[in-house]
Enzyme design. Structure first.
Site, short mmCIF file in Angstrom:
data_model
loop_
_atom_site.label_atom_id
_atom_site.label_comp_id
_atom_site.label_asym_id
_atom_site.label_seq_id
_atom_site.Cartn_x
_atom_site.Cartn_y
_atom_site.Cartn_z
N GLY A 14 -44.27 -40.82 -120.04
CA GLY A 14 -44.75 -39.99 -121.15
C GLY A 14 -43.57 -39.32 -121.83
O GLY A 14 -42.67 -38.83 -121.17
N ARG A 75 -44.72 -47.39 -120.92
CA ARG A 75 -45.14 -47.63 -119.53
C ARG A 75 -44.96 -49.15 -119.36
O ARG A 75 -45.21 -49.91 -120.28
CB ARG A 75 -46.59 -47.24 -119.34
CG ARG A 75 -46.90 -45.88 -120.00
CD ARG A 75 -47.49 -44.88 -119.06
NE ARG A 75 -47.90 -43.68 -119.79
CZ ARG A 75 -47.56 -42.44 -119.46
NH1 ARG A 75 -46.79 -42.22 -118.42
NH2 ARG A 75 -47.99 -41.42 -120.14
N ASP A 106 -42.09 -38.47 -112.65
CA ASP A 106 -42.12 -38.94 -111.26
C ASP A 106 -42.32 -40.45 -111.13
O ASP A 106 -41.69 -41.10 -110.29
CB ASP A 106 -43.16 -38.17 -110.44
CG ASP A 106 -44.57 -38.34 -110.96
OD1 ASP A 106 -44.72 -38.67 -112.17
OD2 ASP A 106 -45.52 -38.14 -110.19
N THR A 129 -40.63 -34.16 -118.38
CA THR A 129 -42.08 -34.35 -118.44
C THR A 129 -42.71 -33.00 -118.76
O THR A 129 -42.26 -31.97 -118.25
CB THR A 129 -42.65 -34.90 -117.11
OG1 THR A 129 -44.07 -34.72 -117.11
CG2 THR A 129 -42.10 -34.22 -115.89
N ASP A 131 -45.40 -32.02 -117.72
CA ASP A 131 -46.23 -31.59 -116.59
C ASP A 131 -45.52 -30.62 -115.64
O ASP A 131 -46.17 -29.94 -114.85
CB ASP A 131 -46.70 -32.80 -115.78
CG ASP A 131 -47.44 -33.81 -116.63
OD1 ASP A 131 -47.97 -33.41 -117.68
OD2 ASP A 131 -47.49 -35.00 -116.25
N ASP A 133 -43.99 -31.22 -112.92
CA ASP A 133 -44.47 -31.49 -111.56
C ASP A 133 -43.41 -32.11 -110.64
O ASP A 133 -43.76 -32.74 -109.63
CB ASP A 133 -45.72 -32.41 -111.62
CG ASP A 133 -45.45 -33.71 -112.35
OD1 ASP A 133 -44.36 -33.87 -112.93
OD2 ASP A 133 -46.34 -34.59 -112.35
N ARG A 175 -51.74 -33.47 -116.11
CA ARG A 175 -52.18 -34.45 -115.10
C ARG A 175 -52.76 -33.72 -113.90
O ARG A 175 -53.58 -32.86 -114.05
CB ARG A 175 -51.02 -35.35 -114.68
CG ARG A 175 -50.58 -36.24 -115.82
CD ARG A 175 -50.50 -37.65 -115.36
NE ARG A 175 -49.40 -38.34 -115.97
CZ ARG A 175 -48.96 -39.51 -115.58
NH1 ARG A 175 -49.49 -40.10 -114.54
NH2 ARG A 175 -48.00 -40.10 -116.21
P1 ATP Z 1 -45.01 -38.58 -117.10
O1 ATP Z 1 -45.22 -37.83 -115.81
O2 ATP Z 1 -44.48 -37.71 -118.18
O3 ATP Z 1 -46.15 -39.41 -117.54
P2 ATP Z 1 -43.74 -40.72 -115.64
O4 ATP Z 1 -42.34 -41.18 -115.54
O5 ATP Z 1 -44.38 -40.19 -114.39
O6 ATP Z 1 -43.81 -39.65 -116.82
P3 ATP Z 1 -45.38 -43.08 -115.41
O7 ATP Z 1 -46.24 -43.78 -116.42
O8 ATP Z 1 -46.04 -42.63 -114.17
O9 ATP Z 1 -44.66 -41.91 -116.20
O10 ATP Z 1 -44.21 -44.09 -114.99
C1 ATP Z 1 -43.37 -44.68 -115.97
C2 ATP Z 1 -43.04 -46.09 -115.57
O11 ATP Z 1 -42.34 -46.07 -114.31
C3 ATP Z 1 -44.25 -47.00 -115.30
O12 ATP Z 1 -44.77 -47.56 -116.49
C4 ATP Z 1 -43.62 -48.07 -114.42
O13 ATP Z 1 -42.89 -48.98 -115.18
C5 ATP Z 1 -42.65 -47.24 -113.58
N1 ATP Z 1 -43.26 -46.88 -112.30
C6 ATP Z 1 -44.13 -45.88 -112.05
N2 ATP Z 1 -44.50 -45.84 -110.76
C7 ATP Z 1 -43.86 -46.87 -110.16
C8 ATP Z 1 -43.84 -47.40 -108.83
N3 ATP Z 1 -44.54 -46.85 -107.84
N4 ATP Z 1 -43.06 -48.49 -108.60
C9 ATP Z 1 -42.34 -49.05 -109.58
N5 ATP Z 1 -42.31 -48.61 -110.86
C10 ATP Z 1 -43.07 -47.54 -111.14
#
Ligand code: ATP
Length: 325
Positions: A14, A75, A106, A129, A131, A133, A175
């Site tokens: 995000g 994503r 995360d 982020t 959030d 978090d 979230r």
């Molecule tokens: P936000 O919390 O702001 O949404 P984020 O980094 O947590 O940001 P996510 O959509 O959860 O956003 O993760 C971003 C990208 O990271 C995912 O689209 C995927 O490509 C990768 N990713 C997330 N979780 C995993 C995982 N467990 N293993 C491998 N890649 C992952």
């Protein structure tokens, strides 16, 4: 002999206000330390497909004040697979990139940890982020801006709620974390704040609202975190509708407006410090870590510790909100 080293950078997950400011700090600090910077577009998607450009100090001019991310974010399902991460590692190796800076949340750090483990690549995380978090930083980039956006909206909603003695349920993002809800609830003087971190008893909500609306005869504003176990503001309104029919209950879901806009001064400073600290961490030989700020000082935390456990909210603030309502 002098060797120019190359750093990769991307924004992932995000988007959050201040990602551009962090990118600017990474690029300019890297340049001052004689690193070359290769920036990937659309997060892990661009890393897998090799969609990148080289960035120098002037390429990041005039972006510190901009929301969103000039690199775009995404994503990427393919990155969740070993094959996807192997493709990403091939691109990094082909371009001679020794270290990858991930500006994200995360999920992005979980992906980055796997990439590092499977392909022996240095990964440095910058927490960005709305959030808030992630363990290892008191605040994440974008949180303060989102907070102020939500508070501004709540102030405006309060005006109309007050004019009509209405009951408003305002849902904020976060979230499964309640940081935005807790802080905006206090800052906006909410009568009730409902968080995923504390159990919500709908009967207690009814009793409290009855007291405020019937006895004190004033408008009521409830801030509901999107991750609250009631299912959010809309679901809660269905449970309360019959009891409060005479108060024209309204639901307002603030949604993506909380992600956008120019970063606050606080977020720009945070992003500048963390972007610079990420490059410093690479030159100091750190490998799988996140740079954060704890008690106003840079703190380095192993990347895997940042998403392994839930960051705790400050329950004293929740008690304070109850006292002041
Ligand atoms: P936000 O919390 O702001 O949404 P984020 O980094 O947590 O940001 P996510 O959509 O959860 O956003 O993760 C971003 C990208 O990271 C995912 O689209 C995927 O490509 C990768 N990713 C997330 N979780 C995993 C995982 N467990 N293993 C491998 N890649 C992952």
């Amino acid at each position: 002999m002098f060797t120019l080293k190359t750093i990769g950078v991307l924004t992932s997950g995000g988007d959050s206000p201040g990602m551009n400011a962090a990118l600017r700090a990474v690029v300019r600090t890297a340049s001052s330390e004689n690193y070359e910077v290769i920036a990937f577009r659309h997060g892990f998607k661009g890393l897998i497909s090799g969609d990148f450009k080289r960035l120098g100090p002037t390429d990041v001019s005039n972006i510190i004040q901009r929301g969103g991310t000039m690199l775009k974010s995404a994503r990427c399902e393919e990155f969740r697979t070993e094959e996807g991460r192997a493709k990403a590692a091939d691109v990094l190796k082909k371009e001679g990139i020794e270290a990858l800076v991930i500006i994200g949340g995360d999920g992005s750090f979980q992906g980055g940890t796997l990439l590092a483990r499977e392909h022996n690549i240095i990964v440095i995380g910058i927490p960005a982020t709305i959030d808030n978090d992630l363990v290892g930083s008191d605040e994440t980039i974008g949180y303060d801006t989102a907070l102020n956006t939500a508070m501004d909206a709540i102030d405006k909603i309060r005006d109309t709620a007050d004019a009509h003695d209405r009951l408003f349920l305002v849902e904020v993002m976060g979230r499964d974390a309640g940081f935005i809800a807790l802080d905006t609830g206090i800052a906006g003087g909410a009568e009730l704040i409902l968080l995923p971190e504390s159990l919500t008893d709908v009967n207690e909500v009814r009793t409290n609202l009855n007291g405020i609306l019937h006895e004190q005869r004033r408008s009521s504003l409830v801030v509901v975190a999107e991750g609250d176990e009631t299912g959010g503001a809309l679901k809660l309104s269905e449970k309360l509708r019959d009891d409060f029919s005479k108060y024209e209950m309204r639901v307002c879901i603030l949604g993506h407006v909380q992600r956008g806009g120019a970063p606050t001064a606080r977020d720009r400073v945070l992003a500048s410090r963390l972007g610079s600290a990420a490059v410093k961490a690479i030159s100091e030989g750190h490998t799988q870590v996140m740079v954060g700020i704890v008690n106003n000082a840079i703190k380095i935390t192993p990347l895997k510790m940042t998403f392994g456990k839930k960051k705790e909210i400050n329950f004293e603030l929740l008690d304070l909100a109850k006292k002041l309502r």
